[in-house]
Write a protein that holds these residues in place. Structure first.
Motif, PDB file in Angstrom:
ATOM      1  N   UNK A  55       0.815  -1.208   0.000  1.00  0.00           N
ATOM      2  CA  UNK A  55       0.000   0.000   0.000  1.00  0.00           C
ATOM      3  C   UNK A  55       0.856   1.268   0.000  1.00  0.00           C
ATOM      4  N   UNK A  56       2.049   1.195   0.600  1.00  0.00           N
ATOM      5  CA  UNK A  56       2.917   2.378   0.636  1.00  0.00           C
ATOM      6  C   UNK A  56       3.424   2.758  -0.748  1.00  0.00           C
ATOM      7  N   UNK A  57       3.397   1.811  -1.680  1.00  0.00           N
ATOM      8  CA  UNK A  57       3.885   2.087  -3.035  1.00  0.00           C
ATOM      9  C   UNK A  57       2.796   2.714  -3.896  1.00  0.00           C
ATOM     10  N   UNK A  58       1.527   2.459  -3.582  1.00  0.00           N
ATOM     11  CA  UNK A  58       0.420   2.945  -4.406  1.00  0.00           C
ATOM     12  C   UNK A  58       0.062   4.387  -4.060  1.00  0.00           C
ATOM     13  N   UNK A  59      -0.322   5.169  -5.077  1.00  0.00           N
ATOM     14  CA  UNK A  59      -0.808   6.527  -4.837  1.00  0.00           C
ATOM     15  C   UNK A  59       0.228   7.619  -5.003  1.00  0.00           C
ATOM     16  N   UNK A  60       1.268   7.379  -5.813  1.00  0.00           N
ATOM     17  CA  UNK A  60       2.317   8.383  -5.991  1.00  0.00           C
ATOM     18  C   UNK A  60       1.782   9.656  -6.647  1.00  0.00           C
ATOM     19  N   UNK A  61       0.820   9.520  -7.567  1.00  0.00           N
ATOM     20  CA  UNK A  61       0.273  10.697  -8.253  1.00  0.00           C
ATOM     21  C   UNK A  61      -0.466  11.624  -7.288  1.00  0.00           C
ATOM     22  N   UNK A 109      -0.162   6.561   2.418  1.00  0.00           N
ATOM     23  CA  UNK A 109       0.141   5.652   1.315  1.00  0.00           C
ATOM     24  C   UNK A 109       0.656   6.475   0.130  1.00  0.00           C
ATOM     25  N   UNK A 110       1.551   5.904  -0.642  1.00  0.00           N
ATOM     26  CA  UNK A 110       2.009   6.546  -1.864  1.00  0.00           C
ATOM     27  C   UNK A 110       3.358   7.215  -1.779  1.00  0.00           C
ATOM     28  N   UNK A 111       3.862   7.438  -0.551  1.00  0.00           N
ATOM     29  CA  UNK A 111       5.122   8.167  -0.439  1.00  0.00           C
ATOM     30  C   UNK A 111       6.306   7.369  -0.981  1.00  0.00           C
ATOM     31  N   UNK A 112       6.324   6.070  -0.781  1.00  0.00           N
ATOM     32  CA  UNK A 112       7.436   5.264  -1.292  1.00  0.00           C
ATOM     33  C   UNK A 112       7.444   5.281  -2.814  1.00  0.00           C
ATOM     34  N   UNK A 113       6.263   5.111  -3.413  1.00  0.00           N
ATOM     35  CA  UNK A 113       6.184   5.173  -4.868  1.00  0.00           C
ATOM     36  C   UNK A 113       6.600   6.530  -5.402  1.00  0.00           C
ATOM     37  N   UNK A 114       6.191   7.605  -4.703  1.00  0.00           N
ATOM     38  CA  UNK A 114       6.568   8.944  -5.151  1.00  0.00           C
ATOM     39  C   UNK A 114       8.066   9.171  -5.025  1.00  0.00           C
ATOM     40  N   UNK A 115       8.690   8.660  -3.947  1.00  0.00           N
ATOM     41  CA  UNK A 115      10.126   8.867  -3.736  1.00  0.00           C
ATOM     42  C   UNK A 115      10.938   8.302  -4.890  1.00  0.00           C
ATOM     43  N   UNK A 116      10.516   7.159  -5.420  1.00  0.00           N
ATOM     44  CA  UNK A 116      11.273   6.553  -6.514  1.00  0.00           C
ATOM     45  C   UNK A 116      10.855   7.112  -7.872  1.00  0.00           C
ATOM     46  N   UNK A 126      16.214  10.959  -0.109  1.00  0.00           N
ATOM     47  CA  UNK A 126      14.843  10.604   0.212  1.00  0.00           C
ATOM     48  C   UNK A 126      14.522   9.173  -0.198  1.00  0.00           C
ATOM     49  N   UNK A 127      14.934   8.763  -1.391  1.00  0.00           N
ATOM     50  CA  UNK A 127      14.661   7.404  -1.854  1.00  0.00           C
ATOM     51  C   UNK A 127      15.326   6.378  -0.943  1.00  0.00           C
ATOM     52  N   UNK A 128      16.560   6.662  -0.523  1.00  0.00           N
ATOM     53  CA  UNK A 128      17.272   5.737   0.360  1.00  0.00           C
ATOM     54  C   UNK A 128      16.575   5.629   1.721  1.00  0.00           C
ATOM     55  N   UNK A 129      16.121   6.751   2.263  1.00  0.00           N
ATOM     56  CA  UNK A 129      15.475   6.735   3.574  1.00  0.00           C
ATOM     57  C   UNK A 129      14.112   6.032   3.538  1.00  0.00           C
ATOM     58  N   UNK A 130      13.342   6.241   2.477  1.00  0.00           N
ATOM     59  CA  UNK A 130      12.058   5.544   2.373  1.00  0.00           C
ATOM     60  C   UNK A 130      12.272   4.048   2.189  1.00  0.00           C
ATOM     61  N   UNK A 131      13.365   3.645   1.514  1.00  0.00           N
ATOM     62  CA  UNK A 131      13.682   2.233   1.384  1.00  0.00           C
ATOM     63  C   UNK A 131      14.013   1.626   2.752  1.00  0.00           C
ATOM     64  N   UNK A 132      14.772   2.358   3.562  1.00  0.00           N
ATOM     65  CA  UNK A 132      15.068   1.898   4.921  1.00  0.00           C
ATOM     66  C   UNK A 132      13.784   1.766   5.746  1.00  0.00           C
ATOM     67  N   UNK A 133      12.855   2.696   5.526  1.00  0.00           N
ATOM     68  CA  UNK A 133      11.594   2.641   6.262  1.00  0.00           C
ATOM     69  C   UNK A 133      10.779   1.403   5.871  1.00  0.00           C
ATOM     70  N   UNK A 134      10.848   1.037   4.579  1.00  0.00           N
ATOM     71  CA  UNK A 134      10.162  -0.179   4.143  1.00  0.00           C
ATOM     72  C   UNK A 134      10.753  -1.415   4.811  1.00  0.00           C
ATOM     73  N   UNK A 135      12.084  -1.486   4.904  1.00  0.00           N
ATOM     74  CA  UNK A 135      12.738  -2.621   5.567  1.00  0.00           C
ATOM     75  C   UNK A 135      12.334  -2.676   7.036  1.00  0.00           C
ATOM     76  N   UNK A 136      12.231  -1.507   7.654  1.00  0.00           N
ATOM     77  CA  UNK A 136      11.832  -1.452   9.059  1.00  0.00           C
ATOM     78  C   UNK A 136      10.397  -1.954   9.238  1.00  0.00           C
TER      79      UNK A 136
END
Length: 535
Positions: A50-56, A77-84, A304-314
């Protein structure tokens, strides 16, 4: 022997059937138990997807509300998708703003030139205008609707945004999210702090992204402009006209904005540019051959992309109370969706406007001629060539080549007067109005005094704006308007045109009278309308 073998075979078969039946029952129990466990505490995989959906949605919300140090876009939701996806935009065309979602042409009514808009902000200004003007002035069966605004004095200047209710709403939503995220920490005596950490970190990353200086550089021009028209062009039924008077955003500059990779975009910021020489007032600061502001954007997009990736792993290590994390993300998504889709008052885009007039007519040429009569500085002829590019009729050429005071005698207006039950009365045969002009010293719009009829028998001139009261407790604007309508009902002896109009009106049917009176009232009352309060 045969009998015992048969019994052994049947016994083995019964045992096999019983074993398969028991396995099926155990499988059903495991499936049911898995569903129950998942609904009790969703696994982190669901939250991660769900964190990947909603980048727009995130990109549109940032485009709508950025410009100050703090942006009300929150964790959702959507912040991870937007970061990348930001990588694609920044390392591609370089823009943070989305592409215009509303096709618009920008006309400079002073020079007559026009440009196809490439800026998201201008498209939203036109979209927000059409979303509320349809309630104020419905098109019905009319072919065109022209709305004329005047840019008001902007206390923020051209390069600064102001705080508004959306910023306050964003703070409230973030506080609510943090309170919800703190529930597991309180219940477990500080042992389960993962949801609180994820929510807090997500909000911090969101605020940093919204504070990048490139947002302001893409949304605000470094100088002011003159008179503009916003329209989709031939085939569109709406025209939005802004009388700038040196107080309007330079929409011409925004529509053809230079790339963030070039230096011109960054001259709006004093900290990212230096005083220049010659024709350039300021020059952008460069870091490693890249404009300083764009360099900051590139560095933060990577971090930002690196930090959101770390947040996903967490997130993968979270085991309990996952519903609260989903609830926080859902609240943020609803809030960000509201920011992305809501209509905003133009003053929140650093463009405070005052409504002067609206013109709606059955024929496009009728409306543009009325615009030329009432607002001769608004480039009506330029718009006429845009909307009607074909060959004009002889009476149309005659009208545009006739002086203002004699246009009521042209064949075009005489024919329109005969068809006034449908096409409404030409404005060349109606009272002339002195529309209020905002000046730098004005603190509020106020009406001008009603003047006496001139030598030609023209009706008195009235101003617009304000709601000042007369000594008898009535509205001075309303009294002036009533005087104008009454002056039309009572023809002047010295003015044969008004006498002729009255005679024509009396010979028409009741439906004609109602239509004519409605047009007069709309023309008079439209001048004292103000923009609605979006908040």
């Amino acid at each position: 022997m045969i009998f015992s073998t048969q019994c052994m075979f049947q016994g083995s078969r019964c045992h096999t059937i019983a074993s398969s039946g028991q396995q099926s029952l155990d499988g059903n129990r495991e499936t049911g138990g898995g569903f129950a466990k998942e609904w009790t505490s969703p696994v982190a995989v669901v939250t991660t997807v769900l964190m990947v959906l909603g980048a727009d949605v995130i990109r549109a919300a940032l485009a709508q509300t950025t410009g100050k140090t703090y942006s009300p876009v929150c964790f959702s939701f959507g912040w991870v998708g937007y970061a990348f996806s930001c990588w694609l935009h920044v390392f591609g065309d370089g823009w943070l703003l989305p592409s215009p979602e509303y096709p618009i042409k920008v006309f400079n009514l002073t020079s007559g030139y026009h440009w196809t808009n490439r800026n998201w902000v201008i498209g939203r200004i036109a979209k927000d205008h059409e979303s509320w003007i349809r309630f104020l002035e419905p098109l019905n069966h009319n072919s065109i609707r022209i709305t004329i605004y005047e840019a008001d004095h902007n206390p923020n200047g051209s390069t600064k945004y102001s705080w508004n209710a959306l910023h306050t709403l964003g703070v409230c939503v973030m506080i609510l999210q943090m309170i919800i995220a703190a529930i597991p920490t309180v219940l477990t005596g500080g042992q389960e702090w993962g949801i609180l950490a994820v929510t807090g970190a997500g909000n911090i990353l969101a605020m940093i992204m919204g504070s990048l200086p490139q947002w302001t550089a893409e949304k605000l021009p470094p100088k002011q402009g003159s008179n503009y028209a916003l329209t989709a062009g031939n085939g569109s039924r709406d025209i939005m006209i802004i009388k700038g008077g040196g107080r309007c955003l330079n929409l011409e500059y925004l529509a053809t904005l230079d790339s963030p990779r070039n230096r011109l975009l960054w001259t709006i910021s004093d900290s990212l540019s230096t005083p220049g020489k010659g024709s350039f007032s300021r020059r952008s600061r460069f870091i490693m051959g890249i404009p300083g502001g764009f360099f900051i954007t590139i560095v933060w997009v990577i971090i930002q992309a690196a930090l959101w990736l770390c947040l996903l792993i967490f997130l993968a290590d979270l085991r309990g109370h996952n519903w609260l994390l989903l609830l926080n993300a859902a609240i943020g998504f609803v809030h960000n969706s509201f920011l992305a889709t809501s209509n905003q008052d133009p003053r929140h885009r650093n463009l405070p406007l005052v409504l002067l007039d609206t013109i709606s007519t059955r024929k496009t040429m009728d409306g543009l001629m009325d615009l030329e009569i009432t607002h001769p500085d608004c480039g009506a002829e330029t718009l006429a060539h845009e909307y009607l590019p074909g060959k004009w009729r002889d009476e149309e050429y005659e009208w545009w080549n006739t002086k203002d005071d004699d246009r009521d005698k042209t064949r075009y207006d005489q024919q329109r007067l005969k068809e006034s039950a449908i096409r409404l009365r030409p404005r060349s045969m109606m009272p002339r109005y002195e529309l209020h002009t905002v000046t730098e010293s004005d603190t509020a719009t106020r009406p001008n005094k009603v003047s006496e009829p001139d030598a030609k028998g023209k009706s008195p001139m009235i101003g617009t704006g304000g709601n000042s009261r007369s000594e008898d407790g009535g509205s001075s604007i309303g009294n002036a308007v009533e005087q104008q309508v009454e002056s039309l009902r009572t023809p002047s002896v010295d003015n044969p045109i008004e006498k002729r109009i009255t005679e024509e009106s009396e010979s028409l049917s009741d439906a004609t009278d109602r239509s004519s009176n409605a047009s007069l009232r709309r023309y008079s009352s439209a001048e004292i309308l103000q923009l609605p309060d979006w908040e």
